[in-house]
Design a protein around this motif. Structure first.
Motif, short mmCIF file in Angstrom:
data_model
loop_
_atom_site.label_atom_id
_atom_site.label_comp_id
_atom_site.label_asym_id
_atom_site.label_seq_id
_atom_site.Cartn_x
_atom_site.Cartn_y
_atom_site.Cartn_z
N ILE A 238 0.83 -1.21 0.00
CA ILE A 238 0.00 0.00 0.00
C ILE A 238 0.86 1.26 0.00
CG2 ILE A 238 -1.79 1.27 1.24
CD1 ILE A 238 -2.72 -1.39 -0.03
N GLU A 246 -3.13 6.39 -2.08
CA GLU A 246 -3.68 5.25 -1.33
C GLU A 246 -4.92 4.70 -2.03
OE1 GLU A 246 -4.52 4.07 3.32
OE2 GLU A 246 -5.08 6.09 2.66
N PHE A 250 -5.52 0.76 -3.21
CA PHE A 250 -6.69 -0.06 -2.89
C PHE A 250 -7.35 -0.58 -4.17
CE2 PHE A 250 -7.76 2.30 1.36
CZ PHE A 250 -6.60 1.79 1.92
N VAL A 264 -7.70 -6.09 2.65
CA VAL A 264 -6.86 -4.91 2.43
C VAL A 264 -6.61 -4.19 3.76
CG1 VAL A 264 -6.54 -2.77 1.17
CG2 VAL A 264 -7.82 -4.65 0.11
N SER A 266 -5.89 -1.20 5.92
CA SER A 266 -6.35 0.14 5.55
C SER A 266 -5.97 1.22 6.56
CB SER A 266 -7.88 0.13 5.37
OG SER A 266 -8.26 -0.83 4.39
N TRP A 279 -12.99 3.82 0.66
CA TRP A 279 -13.87 2.67 0.48
C TRP A 279 -15.34 3.12 0.38
CZ3 TRP A 279 -11.24 -0.98 -1.31
CH2 TRP A 279 -10.03 -1.41 -0.75
N ILE A 298 -11.90 -5.52 5.14
CA ILE A 298 -11.08 -4.39 5.56
C ILE A 298 -10.35 -4.73 6.85
CG2 ILE A 298 -11.16 -1.99 6.36
CD1 ILE A 298 -13.55 -1.58 4.49
#
Length: 493
Positions: A238, A246, A250, A264, A266, A279, A298
């Motif tokens: 990431i 960012e 993603f 992912v 986050s 998101w 997440i």
């Protein structure tokens, strides 16, 4: 160390090399046992028996004594002790008389058995009177059973907690076997620890990133694939895009793995901003396009686990909505879930799930990952594992033996030959002093004279370790615990 390089003669505590000189004259049989002692106030009242088969297959079956290994041990111990204490003659007799195979018998409960602490788990004795000293020579190796037993026990305690909350907030146990993911590979002390601990977790769950545990289950417990994982991001994948990109990082993950679940991390910069503005806004349509079978998971990875998780799930509710399940608890859309892998142990996972419940959320929404609390933050005293001699034969006569330290009664040991039975109330109890009935004995011979006698599959072990109804239903569980407590107080097992 590769298996062919392993020298069993060197796999013991140094002082055991001298013990053949210390036993009484004319001893012909030494009988010892392994248990997880009971301890008042302990967090764990019962244990999961697992891992003996690996040790037997890896280190003890077949020819383990050769002339080369005798000579290696002789030279090593001469330098180590600076005197000749190694019993070269007896080891050569084992080579000549038994073709280098160990004249030992081990009886044990079936792997996966759930058993209250304070009971015998396995026994060891020599089968040739000349080699009485072998029984406790192998204590060092066999006592390392503490590790897989402890991990399997802790893993199952996680499962109890998860099952309780999942059943209470969803009405079913669907997905329970995937609720705790093993994150512990990098946090253990060695490859073998990862294999043993990873496999022990797989007795209870099917979710892991510890490849070594999967390989052990495959090679030693006849399970082609014991656990599963999904594509997942780490911080390097990431942050390598830079802070300003960012969202692109993603999006890249979603594009590369359009089918199947994907996780992912986050929190590289701001977990709340990521959930709300990336998101929940910029990538919202991409997230909603995914199905239940291809959900986005997440992963928060910092901050107070409970507080962060509650805030994250509230943000996701605002952005994506939620529905009520049959139990009246809130559930995120099926294409969206959360995994919490930071700060997880038996206490925190219960606290997190309880706070989610209090906020009206079902345990269906979250999965957990656990590393050091599962595989590393434990030791032999976690379950008070011990290996003690309880019976000897000298001049053809048997004698029950024991230790009973005046300074610590809890370290008192059992006496005589032991058996394990299930009594009329259904509880397991250890019978001492050779008074057990052979037809009731639940200990079975698993190793004898260099050969494996029983070979358990992981499938069988998982069936033995499955949760009981009373462990999922709180009312039944409390009643069962009361009965067990009464039996322990009365000294029945």
């Amino acid at each position: 160390m590769a298996a062919h390089e392993f020298n069993f003669l060197l796999a013991t505590d140094s002082y055991k090399i001298t013990h053949y000189k210390q036993y009484p004259p004319n001893v012909s049989n030494i009988y010892s046992y392994f248990e997880c002692r009971r301890k008042k106030g302990s967090q764990f009242s019962e244990v999961v028996f697992f891992g003996l088969q690996y040790l037997l297959k890896k280190y003890l079956i077949g020819q383990v004594v050769t002339e080369e290994k005798i000579q290696e041990a002789k030279l090593f111990y001469q330098m180590h002790f600076k005197q000749a204490v190694f019993d070269e003659g007896s080891w050569r007799k084992i080579l000549e008389k038994h073709n280098g195979r160990l004249p030992i018998r081990i009886k044990a409960i079936p792997e996966g058995t759930i058993i209250p602490r304070g009971n015998v788990l396995f026994t060891v004795e020599n089968t040739d009177p000349e080699f009485y000293w072998l029984t406790n020579y192998i204590e060092t190796m066999l006592l390392q059973m503490w590790y897989p037993i402890t991990v399997a026990t802790i893993s199952r305690e996680f499962k109890k907690i998860l099952a309780k909350h999942l059943k209470a907030t969803s009405g079913s146990l669907e997905g329970l076997d995937l609720k705790l993911h093993d994150f512990g590979y990098r946090g253990v002390s060695s490859q073998e620890s990862a294999a043993l601990g990873g496999a022990a977790h797989l007795v209870n769950f099917c979710s892991t990133d510890t490849v070594a545990g999967l390989l052990m289950a495959q090679r030693y417990y006849s399970c082609p694939m014991a656990g599963f994982s999904i594509p997942a991001a780490e911080h390097s994948t990431i942050i390598s895009w830079g802070r300003s990109r960012e969202k692109e990082a993603f999006e890249r993950v979603l594009e590369q793995f359009p089918a199947g679940p994907v996780s992912v991390v986050s929190d590289s910069y701001d977990i709340f901003n990521a959930c709300k503005n990336i998101w929940g806004d910029k990538l919202k349509e991409r997230v909603m396009e995914r199905s239940q079978d291809s959900c986005l998971v997440i992963r928060p990875d910092s901050g107070d686990p409970a507080e962060t998780l509650i805030e994250v799930i509230k943000i996701l509710e605002e952005c994506f909505g939620c529905s009520l399940n049959v139990m009246g608890y809130k559930v995120l859309p099926p294409y969206l879930r959360i995994i919490q892998g930071d700060g997880i142990d038996l206490i925190s996972v219960d606290e997190i799930l309880q706070k989610l419940t209090d906020e009206g959320w079902s345990a269906e929404n979250v999965l957990f990952g656990c590393g050091s609390a599962l595989l590393q933050k434990l030791n032999r005293d976690t379950l008070n594992c011990a290996f003690k001699c309880s019976y000897v034969e000298s001049n053809g006569k048997g004698m029950d033996v024991y230790k009973q330290p005046v300074t610590d009664p809890s370290k008192g040991s059992k006496r005589g030959r032991l058996s394990l039975r299930r009594n009329s109330d259904g509880f397991l109890e250890t019978i001492e002093k050779g008074e057990g009935k052979p037809e009731e004995d639940l200990l079975v011979t698993v190793f004898e004279n260099g050969s494996l006698v029983m070979d358990y599959s992981l499938e069988e072990i998982r069936k033995n370790a499955r949760l009981r109804d009373e462990e999922v239903n709180p009312t039944l569980h409390n009643h069962q615990q009361e009965l067990l407590h009464n039996h322990i107080i009365n000294g029945i097992h």
